[in-house]
Design an enzyme around this catalytic site. Structure first.
Site, PDB file in Angstrom:
ATOM      1  N   GLY A 116      11.800  -4.620  16.619  1.00 42.92           N
ATOM      2  CA  GLY A 116      12.004  -4.895  18.035  1.00 42.92           C
ATOM      3  C   GLY A 116      10.713  -4.867  18.822  1.00 42.92           C
ATOM      4  O   GLY A 116      10.643  -5.386  19.922  1.00 42.92           O
TER       5      GLY A 116
ATOM      6  N   ASP B 270      12.233   4.129  -4.382  1.00 47.80           N
ATOM      7  CA  ASP B 270      12.342   5.544  -4.034  1.00 47.80           C
ATOM      8  C   ASP B 270      13.696   5.858  -3.407  1.00 47.80           C
ATOM      9  O   ASP B 270      14.353   6.820  -3.766  1.00 47.80           O
ATOM     10  CB  ASP B 270      11.264   5.930  -3.013  1.00 47.80           C
ATOM     11  CG  ASP B 270       9.904   6.111  -3.653  1.00 47.80           C
ATOM     12  OD1 ASP B 270       9.855   6.549  -4.820  1.00 47.80           O
ATOM     13  OD2 ASP B 270       8.899   5.810  -3.002  1.00 47.80           O
TER      14      ASP B 270
ATOM     15  N   LEU C 165       0.842  -1.193   0.000  1.00 49.28           N
ATOM     16  CA  LEU C 165       0.000   0.000   0.000  1.00 49.28           C
ATOM     17  C   LEU C 165       0.876   1.240   0.000  1.00 49.28           C
ATOM     18  O   LEU C 165       1.705   1.443   0.879  1.00 49.28           O
ATOM     19  CB  LEU C 165      -0.902  -0.006   1.237  1.00 49.28           C
ATOM     20  CG  LEU C 165      -1.817  -1.235   1.305  1.00 49.28           C
ATOM     21  CD1 LEU C 165      -2.323  -1.455   2.709  1.00 49.28           C
ATOM     22  CD2 LEU C 165      -2.968  -1.068   0.326  1.00 49.28           C
ATOM     23  N   ASP C 166       0.671   2.069  -0.998  1.00 51.15           N
ATOM     24  CA  ASP C 166       1.505   3.255  -1.182  1.00 51.15           C
ATOM     25  C   ASP C 166       1.065   4.378  -0.242  1.00 51.15           C
ATOM     26  O   ASP C 166      -0.122   4.545   0.038  1.00 51.15           O
ATOM     27  CB  ASP C 166       1.366   3.732  -2.635  1.00 51.15           C
ATOM     28  CG  ASP C 166       2.302   4.886  -2.950  1.00 51.15           C
ATOM     29  OD1 ASP C 166       3.518   4.706  -2.773  1.00 51.15           O
ATOM     30  OD2 ASP C 166       1.807   5.955  -3.359  1.00 51.15           O
TER      31      ASP C 166
ATOM     32  N   TRP D 271       6.245   6.217   5.649  1.00 53.57           N
ATOM     33  CA  TRP D 271       7.608   6.722   5.598  1.00 53.57           C
ATOM     34  C   TRP D 271       7.633   8.158   6.075  1.00 53.57           C
ATOM     35  O   TRP D 271       7.111   9.037   5.433  1.00 53.57           O
ATOM     36  CB  TRP D 271       8.126   6.624   4.150  1.00 53.57           C
ATOM     37  CG  TRP D 271       9.531   7.110   3.964  1.00 53.57           C
ATOM     38  CD1 TRP D 271      10.430   7.447   4.919  1.00 53.57           C
ATOM     39  CD2 TRP D 271      10.200   7.326   2.721  1.00 53.57           C
ATOM     40  NE1 TRP D 271      11.615   7.843   4.363  1.00 53.57           N
ATOM     41  CE2 TRP D 271      11.504   7.779   3.012  1.00 53.57           C
ATOM     42  CE3 TRP D 271       9.825   7.167   1.383  1.00 53.57           C
ATOM     43  CZ2 TRP D 271      12.425   8.092   2.017  1.00 53.57           C
ATOM     44  CZ3 TRP D 271      10.742   7.475   0.395  1.00 53.57           C
ATOM     45  CH2 TRP D 271      12.032   7.925   0.711  1.00 53.57           C
TER      46      TRP D 271
ATOM     47  N   ARG E   1       0.603   7.124   4.931  1.00 51.64           N
ATOM     48  CA  ARG E   1       0.552   8.251   5.854  1.00 51.64           C
ATOM     49  C   ARG E   1      -0.597   9.172   5.511  1.00 51.64           C
ATOM     50  O   ARG E   1      -1.005  10.006   6.298  1.00 51.64           O
ATOM     51  CB  ARG E   1       1.842   9.071   5.734  1.00 51.64           C
ATOM     52  CG  ARG E   1       2.885   8.715   6.753  1.00 51.64           C
ATOM     53  CD  ARG E   1       4.144   9.465   6.443  1.00 51.64           C
ATOM     54  NE  ARG E   1       3.962  10.896   6.634  1.00 51.64           N
ATOM     55  CZ  ARG E   1       4.743  11.825   6.097  1.00 51.64           C
ATOM     56  NH1 ARG E   1       5.735  11.465   5.321  1.00 51.64           N
ATOM     57  NH2 ARG E   1       4.544  13.087   6.323  1.00 51.64           N
TER      58      ARG E   1
ATOM     59  N   GLU F 149       3.337   1.474   3.247  1.00 51.82           N
ATOM     60  CA  GLU F 149       4.508   2.348   3.234  1.00 51.82           C
ATOM     61  C   GLU F 149       4.223   3.558   4.098  1.00 51.82           C
ATOM     62  O   GLU F 149       3.543   4.487   3.679  1.00 51.82           O
ATOM     63  CB  GLU F 149       4.825   2.796   1.801  1.00 51.82           C
ATOM     64  CG  GLU F 149       6.008   3.737   1.727  1.00 51.82           C
ATOM     65  CD  GLU F 149       5.933   4.731   0.568  1.00 51.82           C
ATOM     66  OE1 GLU F 149       6.979   5.167   0.103  1.00 51.82           O
ATOM     67  OE2 GLU F 149       4.813   5.082   0.142  1.00 51.82           O
TER      68      GLU F 149
END
Lengths: 534, 887
Positions: free
Chosen positions: B760, B774, B665-666, B693, B669, B691
């Site tokens: 983690g 990218d 999934l692009d 980012w 955000r 994604e």
């Protein structure tokens, strides 16, 4: 009435809130929906702040009259209720309920949770109050607003409140001592417990500075006294009605002990002695000189194992080892006497501060069950529990509790021997029985807690402990509310536990209703079916 | 000279503000109070004065004014019944006028500076980007580094935000100056102004401001300073004056000779909403049976009450009989106007109205000046009186209209506790009323238990999402002996190894699908189990990330049939295939009436309601975005039911038609993770990864050791999807960058001794990677330290999480080393929940043991796995890394 607060820090909102409460009373109103006159409007506030303040502003007298009844009838109706009341069940709030900027964390979750617990028949809530949050900024400047907001919610939901005044810090979540104390500690590291490697334990002040004016000319005891007095006046409205108990923090993690396991999370070793801060060493030296063995006062035992080493990896704790020698007796007596006198100081300060309010005081002991089967019981020794000539190591402590009419909280009531790893030579059951007996001898009332992480078979073990006729436990506090607590598996098990708690006390003439109870299935059946009593 | 006034384009922020106030009102019920108050009116007034005083910071009591005998005398009765009391919030809009200026100046020779200023106080932000020579369309690019003034923040890769600063103390102008880099091929500077205080954007004639630096910048009517530099036609014409367009790329310096200084001013108006309140108290005086109404307000200036009374059950305004209060005049025989008296301290005004006891109520509106009238949410203020004939109960009934509003309320903060109290009470009442009916006991208990469960679930969901660390999950996963083989939607089996099957250049050949098919057998034999294919839809950009018609699957990578064949081929060799779904934004087919591209065509012919409202570039009519905005294309408003329904259908169609097994999934955000959950629930992918980012935390240019906040944001997103999708572990990539580049391997263990990335905290949802199309490839936005890629792979291919390997790396010199690591991971059955024990994390070496059967170290430092019961043998070895396995 309207209070508008625009672009203010939260602390001020809460103050406005309090002021506003008084105004509300001035009107002499009785039956008014809290909302109609008491409205707080905010602009540009983050939603979190908003929630807090608005929430506090509702006080519906009418509602309270109803919700302040005890638990819903189904759990304690008619003859059951009396016996259920003999053990009051409390649940602890998260340690970070109030953040260090006096904001109530997860407010919505807590409110929903409290309501669920109220319906379930839980009597009260334990609220940890941290020194480092309330007196954070400067000595003598107390900020109670966040905790007051929580007290108000608890009151409104109709639950009782047991507060724990915590003079220690916490690692998870991270809550330190007050900033100004930490600042003093930077210049004067001797105020902290220190181990033989020179590492400080910065979440609690050393017992050796109790009566030393290290905090801007005041002794920690004087500062604690000020804290207690301020607490008493800030919460005077709740005292005796909502607040039904106060626990005094006696050391690291709130428990009466040395931070002997400070650098070892797994607690696999025996722990280490914490007598290496400046003040401890001075005291030790003086004591050694006074007993005619000046050479013994130069430091702690040289042959004690390191944190994560097995107790018998060096000679101190082994059978016939140093701990049984004359030196051992000298050192351990001194070491444990500091612990005992610390407990006495804090409890005396508290009992004079809170005298006459009619709220019982409590102090908490650790349950140091690791290595309990070793003769030396090294975990207890490093934490400060010792008595010469093999006498009861808890006697001196229980005497102090009895003297100050203080109740004793013992944790770990969910632990059973069979679930301990055999290598650790641990025996929570026998240690618990031992402390309970000691308390009984001195007439100290015992309250129970579980260990902080759930253990297999924990709930059954708690019920067994509470059933124990030998020592009447009147209060059990389950630790602690949070994501895990409300997770479907755990909460289901907890529900069953609450029901079992009420069941074992049912009088026999109530069998019919009992059967009906059982036909009700609880939960989606996803978790812990083994705990469900058929 | 352009003199078009600029107005705040988006009023939604102001509207939202308004609705917030309204929400407060909903829970604001007028209640009649029938208590006998023991205050004298004097005291009562005093206390009213106080009540308002709290809000207006005025705590001094209001003095009672003596009234003259020819006006209505306010009876100072000994006792009053307060029959109505309410505080109405009112909002007054003030319009601040000022100007924006844009100035282009040659500071020194060949040293040009563009300054933008504003004369209205506010927290102004210049939101800007540039167009380069040769760019077409209205997209923005980031300006060269040396053009960014200090304090600028990059907004992804298309814009910069620079705050305006006060020119000097005492000066009312706010300004920002940008040094132009004329060496670069910047063709124009684009900007809008943003007011952080109100969230409003200010544009130029409905578009971005555009300052051309070369002369062939296409003019859509929003150019500034153009005409002076480039001839008389300027804005009026689109025709470039110079016809040497062909030389633009080759000789931009030449063209800049045309650059001329200019200074332009534009008027701007900003609306500022001020919140005030009007407090109304009505009392019944038993002696005179009059209703005494007191109106107080903290509105500044002269306030006139424009009022009438109500009789006979209607809310029609009527003129009461005299006497009237002071300063009252008759207005057109329809209403009375009474000017309120100013309070002594100047903070507002008040008035007292004594009215006949038989009246039913008082209606009024407030007038501030000729043009400003205030009412109460679109209606007249209304003060109901308790008439002698009506009982209190009836009065309450008469007011039901207001409490009714409560029913449609959203779950508001204030409603919440009250709700709880009421619910408990209801349950308690329920219980007591059922108490004696034995048959119902069970039912009641069930009700209570259900209620308890519901509450516990609510508390759980909030605690879970606010608990910073995932310690429970961590513990549970660590304790699980075997991974959960059961396949839960979106998270696969736990043993997946991803291959990103394309790079930024893959579209160039036009037959990528076919080329990839040829590699299917090789990828399978290497040990990959999942392949990530490029975005398949028709796209404005050749790489596919600017989708247009979602149902047109002919792209630069190949045709829909080639795509289907490829998927089939990979299925045959046992590799699952992920489709790259771009759900955040979509390019429009048509312009709206303002010439803005925001209307869609194709099978999903959405209109501008499908576009979020808070990106000024696209004039959407949807709701505010639930995430960040991607400014190059209209951002889709996922809060719209029709949009979600269409997207779910589309995803299911892709599953069925193409045969995809899951999703990458692009730009997730850009919208709320809860919608992703909805989509995942609908399309039931085998595996899904989003994604998310954003930037890691740095202090003074140095990466912080603790990146918990960064991974928390990713975990929060996963949480919002309810774990229905994993996310790329950007945190781990970032930390690896610094650790490897600066030889700071200690960074690879967090304070708890766990991996410091998402892996983690929530290994089963972390997709670890070191490079993608990218970050690397020919874009290189955030390239992994060169030459150290194998250390990165030695880390992610041995650690928990689901590793993703970038296509370029597979088919490079690293081929055999990657193959060896892949084979080790599969051979030793490492999986996304494998347990990692960090053995060493020092300056120059990091070492860990995974599931007690694989040991690894990266970094130049020395490490050997401990000699214990296990027998370690070296499995893979390369530059600065070494991996062992137990034999």
């Amino acid at each position: 009435m309207e209070v508008s607060v625009i672009g203010n820090p939260q602390a001020r909102i809460c103050r406005a809130e309090l002021a506003y409460r008084e105004l509300g009373f001035r009107f002499g109103s009785e039956v008014i929906s809290g909302e109609s006159r008491n409205r707080v409007s905010f602009c540009n506030q983050s939603s979190k702040w908003k929630e807090i303040a608005i929430r506090c502003s509702h006080r519906s007298v009418k509602c309270e009259a109803i919700v302040s009844d005890d638990a819903p009838p189904f759990l304690n109706s008619t003859p059951k209720s009396k016996s259920l009341e003999s053990v009051k069940l409390f649940v602890g709030l998260p340690l970070d309920t109030v953040s260090d900027c006096n904001n109530v964390n997860h407010l919505k979750a807590i409110t929903a949770g409290l309501k669920a617990l109220k319906l379930l028949g839980v009597q009260g809530i334990e609220l940890p109050i941290f020194w480092g949050v309330v007196e954070k900024e400067a000595a003598g400047r107390y900020e109670w607003s966040g905790y007051l907001a929580v007290a108000e919610i608890v009151k409104k939901v109709g639950l009782k409140l047991h507060v724990s005044l915590s003079f220690h810090g916490s690692k998870h979540p991270e809550i330190g001592l007050p900033d100004w104390v930490a600042k003093i500690g930077e210049a004067e590291p001797g105020i902290y417990f220190t181990d033989r490697y020179g590492q400080q334990y910065k979440d609690c002040l050393s017992f050796a500075v109790d009566d030393v004016p290290v905090l801007h000319g005041k002794t920690p005891m004087e500062v604690y006294r000020g804290f207690c007095d301020s607490f008493k006046s800030a919460f005077s409205d709740y005292m005796g009605n909502t607040i039904t108990g106060i626990t005094l923090g006696l050391g690291p993690d709130g428990e009466l002990k040395y931070p002997s396991h400070q650098h070892n999370v797994k607690r696999s070793g025996a722990g280490e002695f914490q007598c290496y801060d400046k003040h401890m060493l001075t005291a030790l030296k003086a004591y050694a000189e006074s007993t005619g063995n000046p050479l013994w006062g130069l430091g702690g035992p040289h042959d004690a194992p390191a944190y994560d080493h097995q107790p018998n990896s060096s000679t101190f704790f082994s059978d016939g080892g140093s701990w049984e020698s004359q030196y051992g007796n000298f050192f351990l007596s001194w070491y444990s006497s500091l612990l005992t006198s610390h407990a006495d100081r804090v409890l005396s300060v508290a009992s004079s501060a809170f005298s006459g309010i009619g709220v019982p005081l409590c102090g908490k002991l650790p349950l140091l069950h690791q290595w309990h089967k070793l003769r030396s019981q090294p975990s207890e020794l490093t934490a400060g529990f010792y008595s010469s000539n093999g006498q009861d190591r808890y006697e001196a402590i229980t005497e102090i509790f009895a003297k100050n009419s203080c109740r004793m909280i013992i944790p770990g009531m969910d632990l059973s021997d069979e679930h301990q790893s055999p290598e650790s030579l641990s025996s929570p059951e026998s240690l618990l029985a031992h402390i309970k007996t000691s308390c009984k001898k001195q007439g100290v009332v015992v309250s129970g807690q579980n260990s902080s992480t759930p253990v297999p078979g924990g709930f059954e073990r708690i019920v067994e402990n509470l059933k124990d006729e030998n020592v009447g436990i009147d209060l059990f506090t389950y630790q602690r509310m949070g994501a895990l607590f409300f997770s479907p598996e755990h909460f289901h098990a907890f529900t069953v536990f609450v029901r079992n708690l009420s069941r074992f006390e049912l009088s026999s003439d109530d069998k019919a209703a009992d059967v009906e109870d059982e036909t009700v299935s609880i939960g989606s059946g996803t978790g812990a079916p083994s705990l469900q009593t058929a | 000279m352009s003199t078009v006034p600029i107005e705040s384009l988006l009023h939604h922020s102001y509207l939202r503000h308004n609705s917030k106030v309204n929400r407060g009102n909903r829970s604001f019920i007028p209640i009649s109070l029938n208590l006998r108050s023991h205050f004298t009116s004097n005291k009562l007034l005093h206390s009213i004065g106080k009540s308002v005083g709290v809000s207006s910071k005025n705590k001094s009591p209001v003095a009672i004014r003596a009234t003259s005998s020819d006006t209505a005398v306010v009876e100072t009765a000994q006792s009053d019944d307060v029959i109505f009391k309410e505080i109405f919030p009112v909002q007054r809009i003030e319009k601040a006028e000022g100007k924006i200026y844009v100035r282009l100046k040659e500071v020194k020779e060949k040293n040009w500076e563009l300054s933008v200023g504003c004369s209205i106080p506010g927290k102004w932000i210049l939101h800007w980007g540039v167009s380069y020579v040769g760019d077409t369309g209205s997209e923005w690019d980031q300006p060269p580094e040396d053009m960014r003034p200090p304090g600028s923040i990059a907004i992804k890769d298309y814009a910069i935000e620079t705050p305006l600063k006060k020119l000097s103390e005492g000066d009312s102008f706010f300004e920002v100056a940008i040094n132009l880099n004329l060496e670069s091929s910047v063709a124009a500077l684009n900007f809008v102004l943003k007011d952080e205080e109100t969230g409003a954007w200010y544009q130029h004639k409905g578009r971005d401001f555009k300052v051309p630096l070369v002369d062939d910048v296409p003019d859509n009517g929003n150019l500034i300073g153009a005409k002076k530099g480039f001839g008389a036609l300027g804005q009026l014409s689109n025709i470039p004056l110079k016809q040497d367009k062909s030389s633009a790329e080759t000789d931009s310096i030449e063209e800049r000779k045309g650059l001329q200084e200019f200074y332009e001013e534009m008027p701007i108006s900003k609306r500022v909403a001020d919140d005030n309140s009007v407090s109304v108290t009505a009392r019944k005086c038993p002696e005179t049976s009059k209703n005494i109404v007191s109106i107080e307000t903290d509105l500044p200036g002269d306030v006139t009450v424009h009022w009438g009374v109500c009789k006979n059950g209607t809310k029609k305004w009527e003129i009461p009989s005299e006497p009237y209060p002071e300063e009252t005049s008759l207005f057109k025989n329809k209403a009375l106007r009474t000017r309120l008296q100013r309070k002594d301290d100047g903070n507002g005004s008040f008035g007292l109205f004594s009215l006949d006891g038989k009246l039913e109520g008082l209606c009024f509106v407030l007038k501030l000046n000729e043009n400003t009238w205030l009412n109460y949410r679109g209606e007249d203020f209304y003060v109901p009186f308790l008439t002698s004939s009506s009982s209190p109960v009836e009065t309450e009934a008469a007011q039901v209209s207001k409490p009714k509003r409560k029913t449609d309320k959203e779950v508001s903060a204030s409603g919440f506790t009250k709700e709880i109290i009421t619910e408990i009470r209801n349950l308690a009442i329920d219980i007591s009323s059922h108490k004696n009916q034995k048959t119902n006991v069970k039912e009641v208990q069930e009700n209570i238990l259900q209620e308890i469960e519901k509450l516990a679930a609510e508390a759980y969901s909030i605690f879970r999402s606010t608990t910073p660390a995932f310690s429970e999950e961590g513990v549970l996963e660590a304790e699980a002996d075997k991974p959960d083989i059961k396949i839960s939607s979106g998270t696969g089996s736990g043993f997946e190894i991803l291959c990103q099957g394309f790079n930024w250049e893959s579209n160039k050949s036009g037959r990528w699908y076919l080329e990839l098919q040829e590699k299917a057998d090789e990828l399978a034999s290497l040990g990959f189990t999942v392949l990530w294919l490029p975005p398949p839809t028709e796209s404005v950009s050749p790489e596919g990330y600017m989708p247009k018609d979602l149902y047109n699957l002919n792209s630069r990578y190949g045709t829909i049939d080639e795509l289907k064949d490829t998927v089939k081929k990979f299925h045959k060799v046992g590799i699952k295939v992920l489709g790259d779904a771009v759900l955040n934004h979509r390019c429009a087919h048509f312009k709206n009436q303002n010439g803005v591209w925001n209307l869609f065509g194709g099978r999903l012919n959405w209109d501008d309601r499908a576009v979020v409202a808070d990106d000024p570039h696209f004039q959407g009519r949807g709701n505010k975005s639930s995430g960040d905005n991607f400014h190059a294309a209209p951002n889709i408003d996922h809060s719209q039911d029709f949009v979600r329904k269409d997207i779910k259908e589309w995803l299911c169609w892709m599953m069925e038609e193409v045969g995809y097994d899951g999703w990458r999934l692009d730009f997730v955000r850009g919208f709320w993770g809860g919608y992703v959950k909805d989509y995942m629930d609908a399309s039931k992918p085998y595996f899904a990864v989003g994604e998310y980012w954003d930037s890691l935390s740095y202090t003074y240019g140095e990466m912080d050791y603790n990146q918990d906040a960064h991974r928390q944001r990713i975990v929060d997103w996963i949480n919002a999807t309810s774990g229905a999708a994993g996310a790329f572990d950007v945190t781990t990539k970032g930390i690896l960058h610094t650790a490897l580049q600066k030889c700071e391997y200690w960074r690879l263990s967090d304070p708890k001794g766990k991996p410091p990335g998402v892996v983690g905290w929530w290994p089963s949802r972390a997709v670890t990677f070191i490079e993608n199309h990218d970050t690397g490839s020919t874009q290189g936005h955030w390239r992994f330290p060169e030459g150290k890629e194998m250390q990165g792979y030695a880390y992610i291919l041995t650690h928990p999480g689901t590793p993703a390997v970038f296509f370029d790396h597979i088919f490079s010199d690293y081929h055999s080393e990657i193959a060896a690591l892949l084979s080790l991971r599969n051979r030793q059955k490492l999986h996304c929940r494998s347990e990692v024990n960090i053995d060493k994390s020092e300056r120059d070496v990091y070492a860990a043991i995974i599931d007690e059967k694989v040991a690894m170290k990266i970094g130049p430092g020395h490490y050997e796995p401990p000699n214990g019961s296990q027998n370690w043998s070296v499995a893979v070895e390369g530059r600065d890394y070494k991996v062992w396995e137990t034999s």
